[in-house]
Design a protein around this motif. Sequence first.
Motif, PDB file in Angstrom:
ATOM      1  N   PHE A  98      70.479   9.047   5.581  1.00 52.80           N
ATOM      2  CA  PHE A  98      69.033   8.889   5.459  1.00 52.80           C
ATOM      3  C   PHE A  98      68.640   7.434   5.167  1.00 52.80           C
ATOM      4  N   ILE A  99      69.563   6.661   4.613  1.00 46.68           N
ATOM      5  CA  ILE A  99      69.280   5.233   4.433  1.00 46.68           C
ATOM      6  C   ILE A  99      69.061   4.594   5.798  1.00 46.68           C
ATOM      7  N   GLU A 100      69.973   4.885   6.716  1.00 47.24           N
ATOM      8  CA  GLU A 100      69.813   4.373   8.079  1.00 47.24           C
ATOM      9  C   GLU A 100      68.513   4.873   8.703  1.00 47.24           C
ATOM     10  N   TYR A 101      68.285   6.158   8.577  1.00 45.88           N
ATOM     11  CA  TYR A 101      67.122   6.773   9.225  1.00 45.88           C
ATOM     12  C   TYR A 101      65.818   6.190   8.686  1.00 45.88           C
ATOM     13  N   ALA A 102      65.735   6.058   7.368  1.00 46.08           N
ATOM     14  CA  ALA A 102      64.508   5.537   6.760  1.00 46.08           C
ATOM     15  C   ALA A 102      64.249   4.095   7.165  1.00 46.08           C
ATOM     16  N   ALA A 103      65.330   3.349   7.370  1.00 48.62           N
ATOM     17  CA  ALA A 103      65.197   1.943   7.775  1.00 48.62           C
ATOM     18  C   ALA A 103      65.120   1.781   9.294  1.00 48.62           C
ATOM     19  N   ARG A 104      65.129   2.916  10.017  1.00 47.62           N
ATOM     20  CA  ARG A 104      65.075   2.909  11.478  1.00 47.62           C
ATOM     21  C   ARG A 104      66.224   2.102  12.066  1.00 47.62           C
ATOM     22  N   MET A 105      67.411   2.362  11.514  1.00 46.81           N
ATOM     23  CA  MET A 105      68.615   1.679  11.989  1.00 46.81           C
ATOM     24  C   MET A 105      69.581   2.710  12.567  1.00 46.81           C
ATOM     25  N   GLU A 110      81.594  -0.113  14.219  1.00 46.04           N
ATOM     26  CA  GLU A 110      82.497  -1.057  13.546  1.00 46.04           C
ATOM     27  C   GLU A 110      82.056  -1.345  12.114  1.00 46.04           C
ATOM     28  N   VAL A 111      80.803  -1.059  11.794  1.00 40.20           N
ATOM     29  CA  VAL A 111      80.328  -1.216  10.420  1.00 40.20           C
ATOM     30  C   VAL A 111      80.613   0.045   9.610  1.00 40.20           C
ATOM     31  N   GLU A 192      74.388 -12.090  12.379  1.00 35.94           N
ATOM     32  CA  GLU A 192      73.199 -12.150  11.533  1.00 35.94           C
ATOM     33  C   GLU A 192      72.427 -10.827  11.482  1.00 35.94           C
ATOM     34  N   GLU A 193      72.141 -10.229  12.618  1.00 43.67           N
ATOM     35  CA  GLU A 193      71.323  -9.018  12.635  1.00 43.67           C
ATOM     36  C   GLU A 193      72.069  -7.825  12.035  1.00 43.67           C
ATOM     37  N   VAL A 194      73.327  -7.667  12.399  1.00 42.30           N
ATOM     38  CA  VAL A 194      74.096  -6.545  11.855  1.00 42.30           C
ATOM     39  C   VAL A 194      74.339  -6.735  10.363  1.00 42.30           C
ATOM     40  N   ASP A 195      74.564  -7.972   9.948  1.00 44.44           N
ATOM     41  CA  ASP A 195      74.718  -8.244   8.519  1.00 44.44           C
ATOM     42  C   ASP A 195      73.447  -7.867   7.754  1.00 44.44           C
ATOM     43  N   ARG A 196      72.292  -8.129   8.357  1.00 46.56           N
ATOM     44  CA  ARG A 196      71.020  -7.764   7.721  1.00 46.56           C
ATOM     45  C   ARG A 196      70.922  -6.247   7.555  1.00 46.56           C
ATOM     46  N   GLN A 197      71.310  -5.520   8.587  1.00 46.16           N
ATOM     47  CA  GLN A 197      71.263  -4.058   8.514  1.00 46.16           C
ATOM     48  C   GLN A 197      72.280  -3.527   7.505  1.00 46.16           C
TER      49      GLN A 197
END
Length: 244
Positions: A98-105, A110-111, A192-197
């Motif tokens: 749900f963390i992913e879902y709430a953040a729309r990620m 690989e992460v 950069e972008e994946v690190d942010r997520q």
Amino acid sequence: MSEEFFISESTKLGVCIAIFTRRRIIFFYSSHGYNITDSRFIETAGPGCTERFIHALELYFVAAAKEVDSRAKGCIHNLQSYTSLRRDLTGCKSSFVFIEYAARMDLPDEVVSHPMIKAMEDAANDFIGWSNDICSYNKEQSDHNTYTNLITVLMHEQGLDLQGAVDYSGQLCKSAIQRFEENRATLPSWGEEVDRQAAIYIQGMQDLVVGTLHWHFNSARYFGKDGQTVKRDRFIKLLPKRPL
């Protein structure tokens, strides 16, 4: 992963049936009349996020059935087997999704499959489950229902008295936080972008840890009206056993 997963669990609370597919999640709780179909989550989440959510629910319901069986048989786990079971029972694995879902990620594989991310998930999960066991023990012992509790596991396996098992549980909670921080300090970079997520995901895990602690003391579930007093004084008076 199979196209469909089915588990039916009969307990004194009624019958719980869950059916999972890639397009639909259906829950039937016959004792409560609860029915969810065509989940909005499935319609709007990313494919990886959806797969992780379904898998987390699979693990939860299988673990719940195992817990009912253990209680019925009066079995007490050792620390290793209990830790594995508890990680599936806390609900954290679906909450992490749900963390992913709430953040729309929709985090890349690989992460989410990286050993350090998995170790951080386990550490947060352990802390949440074990701290819940500490807070819930008094109510559970009063209800004659402590088979699935870290304190009981430690008393049985380590030969500890109640206070010794509580102290040991606190040490395990502290070590879980240390594991979380140690792995976070050595995370690799995925760009950069994946690190942010990934940072948002990690912050979400931290928020779950802190939020559950606040919930234990702010709700009346375990401490009644005395939550803030228990939080301040760290003293719990054992409740009398309820009549069987």
